[in-house]
Design a protein around this motif. Structure first.
Motif, PDB file in Angstrom:
ATOM      1  N   THR A   1      27.318 -20.989  -3.668  1.00  0.00           N
ATOM      2  CA  THR A   1      28.559 -20.408  -3.745  1.00  0.00           C
ATOM      3  C   THR A   1      28.601 -19.066  -4.700  1.00  0.00           C
ATOM      4  O   THR A   1      27.714 -18.956  -5.424  1.00  0.00           O
ATOM      5  CB  THR A   1      29.491 -21.290  -4.613  1.00  0.00           C
ATOM      6  N   GLN A   2      29.577 -18.370  -4.598  1.00  0.00           N
ATOM      7  CA  GLN A   2      29.712 -17.083  -5.446  1.00  0.00           C
ATOM      8  C   GLN A   2      29.778 -17.294  -6.795  1.00  0.00           C
ATOM      9  O   GLN A   2      28.986 -16.905  -7.526  1.00  0.00           O
ATOM     10  CB  GLN A   2      30.832 -16.187  -4.697  1.00  0.00           C
ATOM     11  N   SER A   3      30.597 -18.528  -6.977  1.00  0.00           N
ATOM     12  CA  SER A   3      30.657 -18.787  -8.623  1.00  0.00           C
ATOM     13  C   SER A   3      29.259 -19.420  -9.087  1.00  0.00           C
ATOM     14  O   SER A   3      28.996 -18.990 -10.385  1.00  0.00           O
ATOM     15  CB  SER A   3      31.597 -19.972  -8.580  1.00  0.00           C
ATOM     16  N   ALA A   4      28.575 -19.878  -8.235  1.00  0.00           N
ATOM     17  CA  ALA A   4      27.100 -20.399  -8.533  1.00  0.00           C
ATOM     18  C   ALA A   4      26.335 -19.186  -9.139  1.00  0.00           C
ATOM     19  O   ALA A   4      25.485 -19.223 -10.254  1.00  0.00           O
ATOM     20  CB  ALA A   4      26.455 -21.557  -7.716  1.00  0.00           C
ATOM     21  N   VAL A   5      26.251 -18.166  -8.543  1.00  0.00           N
ATOM     22  CA  VAL A   5      25.769 -17.062  -8.549  1.00  0.00           C
ATOM     23  C   VAL A   5      26.072 -16.322  -9.860  1.00  0.00           C
ATOM     24  O   VAL A   5      25.274 -16.066 -10.568  1.00  0.00           O
ATOM     25  CB  VAL A   5      25.583 -16.035  -7.489  1.00  0.00           C
ATOM     26  N   SER A   6      27.459 -16.236  -9.898  1.00  0.00           N
ATOM     27  CA  SER A   6      28.085 -15.789 -11.164  1.00  0.00           C
ATOM     28  C   SER A   6      27.702 -16.503 -12.439  1.00  0.00           C
ATOM     29  O   SER A   6      27.263 -15.863 -13.500  1.00  0.00           O
ATOM     30  CB  SER A   6      29.505 -15.534 -10.964  1.00  0.00           C
ATOM     31  N   ARG A   7      27.461 -17.786 -12.472  1.00  0.00           N
ATOM     32  CA  ARG A   7      27.163 -18.467 -13.720  1.00  0.00           C
ATOM     33  C   ARG A   7      25.876 -18.351 -14.032  1.00  0.00           C
ATOM     34  O   ARG A   7      25.394 -18.085 -15.099  1.00  0.00           O
ATOM     35  CB  ARG A   7      27.432 -20.137 -13.435  1.00  0.00           C
ATOM     36  N   SER A   8      24.772 -18.217 -12.873  1.00  0.00           N
ATOM     37  CA  SER A   8      23.531 -17.883 -13.307  1.00  0.00           C
ATOM     38  C   SER A   8      23.354 -16.665 -13.685  1.00  0.00           C
ATOM     39  O   SER A   8      22.312 -16.272 -14.797  1.00  0.00           O
ATOM     40  CB  SER A   8      22.635 -17.970 -11.770  1.00  0.00           C
ATOM     41  N   ILE A   9      23.997 -15.470 -13.462  1.00  0.00           N
ATOM     42  CA  ILE A   9      23.784 -14.204 -14.181  1.00  0.00           C
ATOM     43  C   ILE A   9      24.349 -14.161 -15.264  1.00  0.00           C
ATOM     44  O   ILE A   9      23.789 -13.611 -16.194  1.00  0.00           O
ATOM     45  CB  ILE A   9      24.474 -13.051 -13.065  1.00  0.00           C
ATOM     46  N   LYS A  10      25.575 -14.910 -15.639  1.00  0.00           N
ATOM     47  CA  LYS A  10      26.078 -14.992 -16.852  1.00  0.00           C
ATOM     48  C   LYS A  10      25.262 -15.593 -18.056  1.00  0.00           C
ATOM     49  O   LYS A  10      24.947 -15.202 -19.048  1.00  0.00           O
ATOM     50  CB  LYS A  10      27.524 -15.440 -16.808  1.00  0.00           C
ATOM     51  N   SER A  11      24.576 -17.023 -17.545  1.00  0.00           N
ATOM     52  CA  SER A  11      23.698 -17.606 -18.132  1.00  0.00           C
ATOM     53  C   SER A  11      22.555 -16.882 -18.720  1.00  0.00           C
ATOM     54  O   SER A  11      21.965 -17.120 -19.860  1.00  0.00           O
ATOM     55  CB  SER A  11      23.467 -18.839 -17.394  1.00  0.00           C
ATOM     56  N   LEU A  12      21.960 -16.129 -17.841  1.00  0.00           N
ATOM     57  CA  LEU A  12      20.714 -15.110 -17.989  1.00  0.00           C
ATOM     58  C   LEU A  12      21.165 -14.131 -18.964  1.00  0.00           C
ATOM     59  O   LEU A  12      20.209 -13.951 -19.832  1.00  0.00           O
ATOM     60  CB  LEU A  12      20.264 -14.766 -16.686  1.00  0.00           C
ATOM     61  N   GLU A  13      22.386 -13.551 -18.762  1.00  0.00           N
ATOM     62  CA  GLU A  13      22.724 -12.456 -19.760  1.00  0.00           C
ATOM     63  C   GLU A  13      22.943 -13.064 -21.095  1.00  0.00           C
ATOM     64  O   GLU A  13      22.332 -12.369 -22.352  1.00  0.00           O
ATOM     65  CB  GLU A  13      24.007 -11.723 -19.210  1.00  0.00           C
ATOM     66  N   ASP A  14      23.394 -14.133 -21.234  1.00  0.00           N
ATOM     67  CA  ASP A  14      23.699 -14.908 -22.427  1.00  0.00           C
ATOM     68  C   ASP A  14      22.323 -15.165 -22.988  1.00  0.00           C
ATOM     69  O   ASP A  14      22.210 -15.006 -24.405  1.00  0.00           O
ATOM     70  CB  ASP A  14      24.673 -15.906 -22.302  1.00  0.00           C
ATOM     71  N   LYS A  15      21.256 -15.775 -22.296  1.00  0.00           N
ATOM     72  CA  LYS A  15      20.213 -15.995 -22.869  1.00  0.00           C
ATOM     73  C   LYS A  15      19.534 -15.067 -23.789  1.00  0.00           C
ATOM     74  O   LYS A  15      18.881 -14.979 -24.593  1.00  0.00           O
ATOM     75  CB  LYS A  15      19.192 -16.703 -21.977  1.00  0.00           C
ATOM     76  N   LEU A  16      19.397 -13.810 -22.618  1.00  0.00           N
ATOM     77  CA  LEU A  16      19.099 -12.603 -23.230  1.00  0.00           C
ATOM     78  C   LEU A  16      19.458 -11.626 -24.285  1.00  0.00           C
ATOM     79  O   LEU A  16      18.857 -10.867 -24.790  1.00  0.00           O
ATOM     80  CB  LEU A  16      18.145 -11.752 -22.008  1.00  0.00           C
ATOM     81  N   GLY A  17      20.753 -11.833 -24.009  1.00  0.00           N
ATOM     82  CA  GLY A  17      21.446 -11.076 -24.986  1.00  0.00           C
ATOM     83  C   GLY A  17      21.740  -9.489 -24.762  1.00  0.00           C
ATOM     84  O   GLY A  17      21.861  -8.636 -25.314  1.00  0.00           O
ATOM     85  N   VAL A  18      21.616  -9.245 -23.463  1.00  0.00           N
ATOM     86  CA  VAL A  18      21.641  -8.098 -22.583  1.00  0.00           C
ATOM     87  C   VAL A  18      22.484  -8.093 -21.602  1.00  0.00           C
ATOM     88  O   VAL A  18      22.350  -9.126 -20.911  1.00  0.00           O
ATOM     89  CB  VAL A  18      20.352  -7.288 -22.246  1.00  0.00           C
ATOM     90  N   LEU A  19      22.840  -6.978 -21.166  1.00  0.00           N
ATOM     91  CA  LEU A  19      23.485  -6.797 -19.842  1.00  0.00           C
ATOM     92  C   LEU A  19      22.290  -6.546 -18.909  1.00  0.00           C
ATOM     93  O   LEU A  19      21.707  -5.511 -19.018  1.00  0.00           O
ATOM     94  CB  LEU A  19      24.736  -5.594 -19.777  1.00  0.00           C
TER      95      LEU A  19
END
Length: 293
Positions: free
Chosen positions: A34-52
């Motif tokens: 789902t689109q929401s699953a992709v969005s969560r993955s990208i947000k999680s990755l950006e949060d982990k790394l602290g960068v956009l």
């Protein structure tokens, strides 16, 4: 143990899919999530790394500099992971894996044509054959043993001599008819063993500078192919051209065969003496040498 900031495979796949498609909805369709699953993955990755990783411009995703760097590494990492998985899958159904490094042309001309007999005798062992010209560092390189020249054995290895190397000068019949005398033929050179022709003609009046002329190739497989193509005379181990001599694709251009002093050997670390797959391979090789073709 994975660090808190290390991306998951799902997150890396989402990153690559978004970079390729430009939207989370299209990425979700490509990944069958789902689109929401992709969005969560990208947000999680950006949060982990602290960068956009993406800039959002008019409902499109555009990679930032950090995102571009991570995408390049992600593609390489996932490709390597996929390759590793495929390698492991190839070994399914067997109890043991034997990883063997072999000199390229020796492997192609002598070892591989005989391997069906090893497989028939030892179906429980799955083979992984790699081509290597240089010395194997068994502490670093992914091999259990190597079939190479004895001189390439290193410290703390067991070296089992298999056969001495006998070389023969050969050429295509068209070259023999054109030039007749070997001293007038173009002489094909092997880059890693540049003194072979000089040693072959030692004691004759042929000038060294004449012996060093001719096309140069990285390994014997290329030299043999060039000889078959009619580029000149080749000085090669006889074991590598036995089929060509029988078929007539190549013929001797000098009656003498010569020993180089080199020996083909099975090399393996001393700590693998008890490895049953290595022991089986060693015993099989020794029988093949004794029994011949």
């Amino acid at each position: 143990m994975r660090s808190a900031y290390t991306p998951s495979v799902q997150e890396l796949n989402a990153l690559i899919a978004c970079a390729q498609t430009g939207t989370t909805s299209a990425a979700g369709m490509a990944m069958n999530v789902t689109q929401s699953a992709v969005s969560r993955s990208i947000k999680s990755l950006e949060d982990k790394l602290g960068v956009l990783l993406f800039e959002r411009v008019r409902q499109r995703l555009h990679l930032t500099d950090a995102g571009r760097l991570l995408v390049q590494d992600a593609e390489r990492i996932l490709a390597q992971l996929d390759q590793s998985a495929r390698t492991v899958l190839a070994f399914s159904g067997t109890k043991q894996v034997l990883r063997v490094a072999v000199l390229p042309t020796f492997g192609q001309a002598w070892l591989i044509p005989r391997l069906p007999r090893f497989q028939a005798a030892h179906p429980e062992i799955s083979l992984h054959i790699g081509a290597e010209l240089g010395r194997i560092d068994f502490a670093r390189d992914p091999y259990d043993c190597a079939v190479q020249r004895e001189e390439l054995s290193g410290g703390d290895t067991v070296c089992v001599p298999l056969m001495t190397e006998r070389v023969v000068a050969v050429a295509a019949p068209s070259v023999t008819r054109t030039f007749g005398d070997i001293t007038s033929m173009p002489l094909l050179q092997q880059s890693t063993r540049p003194t072979m022709w000089q040693e072959w003609f030692e004691g004759t009046e042929v000038e060294i500078k004449t012996l060093l002329r001719g096309p140069r190739f990285d390994h014997f497989g290329m030299v043999v192919a060039a000889a078959k193509a009619g580029m000149g005379a080749a000085l090669v181990p006889e074991v590598l051209v036995s089929e060509e001599l029988v078929s007539g694709a190549l013929e001797p251009v000098f009656a003498r065969r010569g020993l180089t002093g080199a020996t083909y050997a099975l090399i393996h670390p001393a700590d693998r003496m008890e490895n049953t797959a290595v022991s089986a391979f060693r015993a099989w090789l020794e029988r093949e040498i004794v029994e011949g073709p």
